[in-house]
Design a protein around this motif. Sequence first.
Motif, short mmCIF file in Angstrom:
data_model
loop_
_atom_site.label_atom_id
_atom_site.label_comp_id
_atom_site.label_asym_id
_atom_site.label_seq_id
_atom_site.Cartn_x
_atom_site.Cartn_y
_atom_site.Cartn_z
N GLY A 181 46.10 82.37 -10.28
CA GLY A 181 46.62 83.68 -10.04
C GLY A 181 46.74 84.73 -11.43
O GLY A 181 47.47 85.92 -11.03
N PHE A 222 37.92 91.76 -4.85
CA PHE A 222 39.43 91.44 -4.78
C PHE A 222 40.12 91.35 -3.74
O PHE A 222 39.71 92.01 -2.62
N ILE A 223 41.49 91.06 -3.74
CA ILE A 223 42.00 90.92 -2.43
C ILE A 223 42.42 92.44 -1.80
O ILE A 223 42.52 93.47 -2.96
N PRO A 224 42.22 92.73 -0.70
CA PRO A 224 42.28 93.87 -0.07
C PRO A 224 43.45 94.83 -0.58
O PRO A 224 44.52 94.31 -0.46
N PHE A 269 43.85 95.82 -3.65
CA PHE A 269 44.25 95.40 -5.04
C PHE A 269 43.85 96.64 -5.90
O PHE A 269 44.36 97.21 -6.35
N VAL A 274 50.29 93.17 -3.19
CA VAL A 274 49.38 93.05 -1.96
C VAL A 274 49.62 91.92 -1.13
O VAL A 274 50.71 90.96 -1.20
N PHE A 281 47.81 88.56 0.73
CA PHE A 281 46.56 87.88 0.84
C PHE A 281 46.14 87.84 2.48
O PHE A 281 47.03 87.63 3.41
N PRO A 282 44.98 87.80 2.58
CA PRO A 282 44.33 87.76 4.07
C PRO A 282 44.70 86.52 4.80
O PRO A 282 44.88 85.56 4.08
N TYR A 312 42.20 83.69 3.98
CA TYR A 312 42.04 83.34 2.57
C TYR A 312 41.68 82.02 2.46
O TYR A 312 42.19 81.03 2.98
N ALA A 319 47.35 82.05 2.03
CA ALA A 319 47.03 82.75 3.30
C ALA A 319 48.10 83.58 3.87
O ALA A 319 49.10 82.98 4.12
N GLU A 326 52.52 87.51 0.82
CA GLU A 326 52.61 88.71 -0.30
C GLU A 326 52.71 88.01 -1.66
O GLU A 326 53.23 87.23 -1.98
#
Length: 269
Positions: A14, A28-30, A32, A49, A51-52, A55, A61, A64
């Motif tokens: 992380g 990167f993470i959507p 971000f 953000v 995480f999808p 993920y 997954a 936040e």
Amino acid sequence: MAGDAVPAEPFPGGSAEDAPIEIGGGNFIPGFAEQLEGISPGEARDIQVAFPMAYGSKDLAGKEAVFAITAKGLKRTIVKPIDDELAKGIGFEGLEPLKAVIREQMQREYDQMSRMRVKRVLLDKLAEQASFEVPEGMVEAEFKAIWDRIEEDRKAGKPDAEDAGKDDDTLKAEYRTIAERRIRLGLMLSEIGRTNNVQVSAEEMQRAMRQEAGKYPGQEQMVIDFFRKNPQAAEGLRAPIFEEKVVDFMLELAQVTDRVVTPEEIAAE
């Protein structure tokens, strides 16, 4: 942009230092990179953000996270003009020789796609004319090879998109039909080639061995010796050459009509 990213509560993977982040990019993470718009070198921000759900890490997954970001620098992409200077920088005498090489490469790709299209139509027509029973053992072996590959793709997280939503019983029935078609076509091509004395020459086999050996730099002779000592392995090189020569033989007898299409059309087909 390069910067450091540290989550409020650290978790494996992380944090990062001097990480390049493209504003508006998708690496990167959507959400971000979008929150970094307008940041200046030395400025710090907290980025929140989610995480999808898909993920890669199940522990993260759908959850936040808040990252503490410190920007270290900003860079701007500069597109170089396509000219003689660019061509010379990559080893060409000028722009025109570079264009010629690119045209040749593109033409080879289009020729290959056209060949695949014609071959598929030919084999479809051939399959329509065949209805004989094929040896169950051969079908079972072909089906097993197909299904093993499907399971390997699943384990690697790369399932075929066209298989989505189908249960295993449905998929097995579909792939068994494909296996039967492959065996039937293989037997037909083999008989057509035998009847018409289609042969794979020693020179063609040598060329195939050299091409395969070229994939293993420094071990070329070892690979060639392996094929020479293992007829079954060598058959794996001979079979596709034989198939292509039989297809060529049939195309010489067929009525083939040329049609001009766009690159997008042939790629889609």
